[in-house]
Design an enzyme around this catalytic site. Sequence first.
Site, short mmCIF file in Angstrom:
data_model
loop_
_atom_site.label_atom_id
_atom_site.label_comp_id
_atom_site.label_asym_id
_atom_site.label_seq_id
_atom_site.Cartn_x
_atom_site.Cartn_y
_atom_site.Cartn_z
N HIS A 83 -3.59 -5.55 0.83
CA HIS A 83 -2.96 -5.81 2.13
C HIS A 83 -2.95 -7.29 2.50
O HIS A 83 -3.84 -7.74 3.22
CB HIS A 83 -3.73 -5.07 3.22
CG HIS A 83 -3.54 -3.59 3.21
ND1 HIS A 83 -2.50 -2.97 3.85
CD2 HIS A 83 -4.26 -2.60 2.65
CE1 HIS A 83 -2.58 -1.66 3.69
NE2 HIS A 83 -3.64 -1.41 2.97
N CYS A 115 0.84 -1.20 0.00
CA CYS A 115 0.00 0.00 0.00
C CYS A 115 0.88 1.25 0.00
O CYS A 115 1.54 1.53 -0.99
CB CYS A 115 -0.97 -0.04 1.18
SG CYS A 115 -2.34 1.13 0.99
N GLU A 148 -1.17 -8.64 4.67
CA GLU A 148 -0.97 -8.78 6.12
C GLU A 148 -2.28 -8.68 6.90
O GLU A 148 -2.33 -8.98 8.08
CB GLU A 148 0.04 -7.73 6.61
CG GLU A 148 -0.50 -6.34 6.89
CD GLU A 148 -0.77 -5.49 5.64
OE1 GLU A 148 -0.76 -6.05 4.53
OE2 GLU A 148 -1.03 -4.28 5.79
#
Lengths: 264, 960
Positions: A225, A96, A227
């Site tokens: 994302h 990002c 994560e």
Amino acid sequence: MNKVKTIILRTAGTNCDRETAYAFRAAGAEADLVHINTLLKQKAALAEYHILAIPGGFTYGDDVASGKVFANELKAGLKEQLSGFLAEGRLIIGICNGFQVLVKMGLLPGAKKRQGCKIEATLSLNDSGRFEDRWVYLKRPGRDICVWTRGLPEAIYVPVAHAEGKFIPKDAGVLEALRKNGQIVFRYARKEGGSPGYPGNPNGSVDDIAGVCDPTGRILGLMPHPERHVTYVQHPNWRRFGRKTEEMGIGLRIFENGVKFARG
Amino acid sequence: MKYARIEVRDRKGIFDAVAGGLKKDIRDLGVKGVKDIEYIRVYSVRGDFSGRDLRRIAEDILTDRVSQECGYPGGFGTRSSKNAHVVEVAYNAGVMDPVEESVIKAVKDSGLTGVNSVTTSKRYVIKGALSAGQIDKITDRLLYNRVIQHIVTRREDEKAAAPYRFRRREIDLISADDRILQGISAQRQLYLSLAEMKAVQKHFKKLGRNPTDCEIETLAQTWSEHCKHKTMMGAVRYNGRKIGNLLKETVMKATRELDRPWCVSVFKDNAGIIRFDPGHDICFKVETHNHPSALEPYGGAETGIGGVIRDTMGTGRGARPIINTDVFCFGVPDMPLSSVPKGALHPKRVLKGVVSGVRDYGNKMGIPTVNGAVCFDGRYTGNPLVFCGNVGILPRRFSTKKVSPGDLIVAVGGRTGRDGIHGATFSSAELTVESEAVSGTAVQIGNPITEKKVVDTLLKARDLGLYAAITDCGAGGFSSAVGEMGKDTGAEVHLEKAPLKYRGLEPWEIWVSEAQERMVLAVKRKDLKRLMNVFRSENVEATVIGKFTNTGKLRIYFRRHLIADLDMSFMHEGLPRVTRKAVWKRGKEDKSILPPKRADLTPDLLNLLSSWNVCSKEWIIRQYDHEVQGGSVLKPLVGVNNDGPSDASVTRPLFDSNKGIALANGINPCYGDIDPYWMAAGAIDEALRQIVAVGGTVENIALLDNFCWGNTENPDQLGGLVRASLACYDMAKVYRTPFISGKDSLNNEFNTGTKTVSIPPTLLISAIGVIDDVRRTISPDVKGPGSLIYVVGRTFQEMGGSQYFRVKRKKGGMVPRVRPHGSLRLMKKVASAIKAGLVASAHDCSEGGIAVCLAEMLFAGGYGAEVSLERVPRERSIDRDDVLLFSESNSRFVIEVPAEKQKAFEGAMKGVPSGRIGRVSEGRGLVIRGLGGGNVVKTDCGTLRNRWKKPFERLMHEQS
């Protein structure tokens, strides 16, 4: 090598650092959260790490343009150390805002670097004109050279959350080189296949590009994302499936790949 | 010193999304003829720099050369012409512009040292044959807000600030008569009543001197309605009954009597604290930022959310903010422009501004916004409500704080400026046509990155044990923060030490300024050096501005002149107590009022789904980051396409634990018009239902209250407030759900010049519950064909305040009651059934009744259903299908049960009203059979979903 060491680089406005560190730890690495000021004071410390992660957030408020001020700071302060880091064959991931930083530094995509082209692409304001958070399917093109995505299924499901994620290559030549080199790592897609359109492609990225790597395959940058999807309860619809599926927690595999590669 | 102007715009062929959005807004205004818009970012640079330096600044730093181009040193030189109108907008002097700081940093990082200042502005080139009137309309309505910005007419040179000369000023109070006292209060915008001014006068007469400007300002802040809650904490004579302290004898009394062991700190700190797990506590606070949001929606909302985040950052010795929640009340967003009263902004502009403010601040802080609500009513047009909430988590050992004499007072974070002067006092004033002119300084722009830097470093310092106490600078600024912290000790402050944004502030202005992003710490002298190092390491400014003493006095100095010497006891206890009169006359509720009978209720259901209060708020929700921090495990949008509505949100705050936090809001102003008691009771029931519906239990839920009322000097208004407070007590006692924190905002009314419009009495109940295992939570979207659909809870003929009546333009009817004992029993049973794995999905039944509830579950899940109303548990006298479908009786759920769990589920529901009304079907069709056996609704879930999504898509000109 036993422990893979990851440096999660923070600065004012970084805000995905803790979950990124968690993802690396869950993937078997050590992860240190390090503020840029600390690193600039001890530049040599970068060499102690195998992976550099630039997490998501709004560094310096994304003032001027997303990632721009942080990119400028890194270029001015860490240029040599970063070249050394890469020359050693180490890994970088930018997620990002981290992707925006890598692109604005000129580290990504680097498709025609040898021809002396520095800034080859940008990530600009979404076509919708605003920040949007939604889950998207990403598909991998038939062939890519990225070390972070080896063995991943063809489609993965992850969230995007950004206002400036529209990938624009500088010109047709850059896009062509990206395709040819296998540097396009992820494209926004529909699960069933076919061109996603909005909102499947949430920002209007050219060629539906969601993530790219450099020509070595070791620097990965992506707007979504991974994560935020390392365990099944983070999947928006885990309750609709009677069991855990391969789709759930898929983001972890990217971090595992990086750690595995770094381990050698 | 040199001056250069750098202008940046998108290259031709690049889609300019800013201009694109603006075009849509102009179309909304009804202005035709705009051909194209060019949006230009302008940076004015001052300092000593070479042409080469300037080129680097312009081309390498300020321009993205892939998509943009730049013009310098004089910009592009675009001038207004017949068919191209140039408008340039800049911030007013003294308004924070975060971009300036970032640009200066980038310039310095690049090794260029000669740049002294950078200011920014936005330039719009509007192309097309437009009249001056049309351009003015676009400018006024869309491009700027005069509260914080102005139109640039010529090159602006830096106004040299006049050197500041200090003079100690006293206000002649001792000799003042009543008229003069009132005059002083009005002229200084103190908003103190005559009785209060007289109490101040009496105090200073006794001291034999006049107060200084700083002293009287301090008292006005400390005694403001905002800080002191004079009404809620005051005495009331209510229908002849004497209540000594409204809050203490209702809301807080319930908490005290319940005495739940998991309540760690209630009504004491900046937020209420409850136990989370053996190692952690969580804290929760919700408050409003209504008046600033009315004047400047973006800045008002931004500083609203920024402020409440600082509340949790300043709770105990500091919590990590982990969840945001936001609830808004707006005017009707598609009202005609011509009906908007003068001095008020159009509700759509308010909505867009507020949403962007909350979005930018929350997203940039990296806090997920996972839950919220929006209510619409014409009476919110001039006075919208913006509730912002934040949850924080902190290790248990940090849940307390203590200030000791000798501790240093350290100010951390943003600098102090003239922004936000009189916010605390202004919040208690009625909004009028003139508010924007009078109270412009009360409104500010926030800088979330500053606050993020503060929280990052603060938590480090906390973990190292480097400070003893902390609070935030909110309303009243330093005055409230230091005044509160030093209440039991005393404090000495040297105001010239406070870092300022610019010169020229009077000391009292420094003292009461509500400039954002500031915290105040109490620090032991021995820890100071290490503390300062922590802040310095991440570029956060921290300054010692004084120390806590044991004098019991607040002493403020400016360059060694004593400018305030106040007894803490007078500041905090000297406020004269008044007894207000409250009256409540029960209106007649005629249960039998109903719209004409109709055989086919499909159109009514579809209209309800498309009504503003029911329809999808996806356009808003998507702009918030719900995933940051990785903890969101039940999201605000659910279902097969991630676009259905959810009940409570569920967050898993710790990576290595499956414990969770459920968060919900209950609000329904439509009921308050009939009876605020039942509005309050219903809001509590609704908030609890939402948590139960996702798998929580009533057993460990804590509540927050937020009362927003009109002018409570009016006995009828106050009567309603008392009724709502009594309901809070009654319900909390039965449900055993303590209130842990709350807030009130009174005087929410708008004076148009000819009449005063009060908001509907509005109570927001926010509920927070601890979830033992998030893996056992469920979502409201139906999961599979063949499973059974139940209604649990009894339906009564309670149509008063219902959305059905609103859509049908029907007044009257009976407002939904809450029968708390039965409701508690029912919620416990539903919770156990969910825990036992008997439930596939459940949804709280609220606005729009069973029909809307069922429709939402179906289109979220992507299936249809066949249902009959025959078995809906109900009050015996009900004989109409529309009542069963649309009544908004409390304490009801629609529940989906897998066919194989039928027996177990029915067994689990023994003793509570429950009926199996049908089953989920394979296809997408929905058929509801009425009491007479015929179809009363026949449609499909695609249509339901489209109608539900339509209003915002149309409002924002978007198709998904």
